[in-house]
Design an enzyme around this catalytic site. Structure first.
Site, PDB file in Angstrom:
ATOM      1  N   SER A  37       0.645   4.165   1.810  1.00 45.36           N
ATOM      2  CA  SER A  37       0.882   4.279   3.209  1.00 45.36           C
ATOM      3  C   SER A  37       2.465   4.899   4.029  1.00 45.36           C
ATOM      4  O   SER A  37       2.247   5.521   4.791  1.00 45.36           O
ATOM      5  CB  SER A  37       0.545   3.865   4.416  1.00 45.36           C
ATOM      6  OG  SER A  37       1.056   2.296   5.029  1.00 45.36           O
ATOM      7  N   SER A  48       1.308  -1.152  -0.163  1.00 48.42           N
ATOM      8  CA  SER A  48      -0.489   0.224   0.022  1.00 48.42           C
ATOM      9  C   SER A  48       1.358   1.119  -0.296  1.00 48.42           C
ATOM     10  O   SER A  48       2.241   1.177   0.329  1.00 48.42           O
ATOM     11  CB  SER A  48      -0.932  -0.223   1.428  1.00 48.42           C
ATOM     12  OG  SER A  48      -0.065   0.686   2.537  1.00 48.42           O
ATOM     13  N   LYS A  57       5.285   0.713  10.001  1.00 50.30           N
ATOM     14  CA  LYS A  57       4.707   1.928  10.171  1.00 50.30           C
ATOM     15  C   LYS A  57       6.066   2.647  10.419  1.00 50.30           C
ATOM     16  O   LYS A  57       6.937   2.033  10.908  1.00 50.30           O
ATOM     17  CB  LYS A  57       3.479   1.992  10.763  1.00 50.30           C
ATOM     18  CG  LYS A  57       2.863   1.590  10.135  1.00 50.30           C
ATOM     19  CD  LYS A  57       1.683   2.510   9.107  1.00 50.30           C
ATOM     20  CE  LYS A  57       0.717   2.288   8.726  1.00 50.30           C
ATOM     21  NZ  LYS A  57      -0.038   2.569   7.868  1.00 50.30           N
TER      22      LYS A  57
END
Length: 247
Positions: A43, A41, A103
């Site tokens: 992100s 993705s 993250k």
């Protein structure tokens, strides 16, 4: 004839033995040393792009049940536990769904974290944030047209770039989060398009960390599979090969 049959049986046994040994070795490397991951993705844009393939250091934070394939519930806590550092880009298991996420470590145990008008605050202090111009490349931003980019520098000196896709979005203003002991606050560098600790991910227990992202070893654009060799000439991102996975 008997000798030939026996030789064939011995050869087959040797092949099976080599395959089993290779599988065991691969499993040990994957579990204890390095594991390859792909970015699914956007992100973590602009730091990590969809189609990036990277190695994650499994020994950086020690080992938990999540270091093993399928996260078998055979023990709790961490063995030879290491401490995630602020600014690390880390792979972890979602606390509820157990899906792999990647993250950046923003908040440590005991920290207070808040976003105010797009500015990150840690323990009440604004994190240094400087304009880094704009990026006008849909492969990097996933948007047509220029996108504002900022350089953040955390209190420990770690710097990285963030995207500002939508000024004054709901992600730019949050409540104050207090990170519990034994947990971490994770955020994506694509601040307006990241499901992270501000939203559905919540605080991440140390036990859920899988490893620290180290280096990009392969990257391909356009949603292409690495197996689609015929697309390599036009889609490979050679400039990202052996690039840091955290800057």
């Amino acid at each position: 004839m008997a000798e030939k049959t026996e030789t064939k049986q011995n050869s087959l046994g040797e092949i099976v033995s080599v395959i089993v040994q290779a599988l065991i070795l691969a499993l040990l490397i994957r579990t204890l040393l390095f594991q390859p991951f792909s970015i699914p993705s956007g992100s973590m844009r602009p730091t990590l792009l969809e189609g990036d393939y990277l190695f994650v250091s499994k020994f950086a934070y020690g080992y938990s049940r999540h270091s093993l394939p399928f996260s078998p519930n055979i023990f709790s806590g961490r063995i030879w536990s290491g401490t995630p550092e602020r600014g690390d880009v880390a792979v972890f298991k979602h606390p509820v769904s157990n899906v792999d996420y990647i993250k950046r470590v923003i908040g440590l145990p005991g920290d207070t974290i808040q976003m105010r008008d797009g500015q990150l605050y840690i323990n009440g202090e604004a994190v240094k944030r400087e304009s880094a111009g704009q990026i006008d490349d849909p492969d990097v931003t996933e948007k047509f047209g220029p996108v504002d980019v900022y350089t953040e520098t955390l209190p420990n000196g770690v710097s990285y770039r963030t995207l500002d896709l939508s000024p004054n979005s709901s992600a730019d203003n949050t409540r104050e989060f207090i990170v519990p002991e034994g947990h971490y606050f994770m955020m994506g560098d694509n601040r307006d398009n990241s499901n992270d600790s501000r939203f559905g991910v919540g605080y991440v227990p140390l036990e859920n960390f899988v490893g620290r992202a180290n280096i990009i070893f392969f990257s391909i654009a356009g949603g292409a599979s690495p197996l689609e060799i015929w697309r390599w000439p036009s889609e490979l991102r050679f400039d990202r090969f052996f690039h840091s996975a955290s800057k």
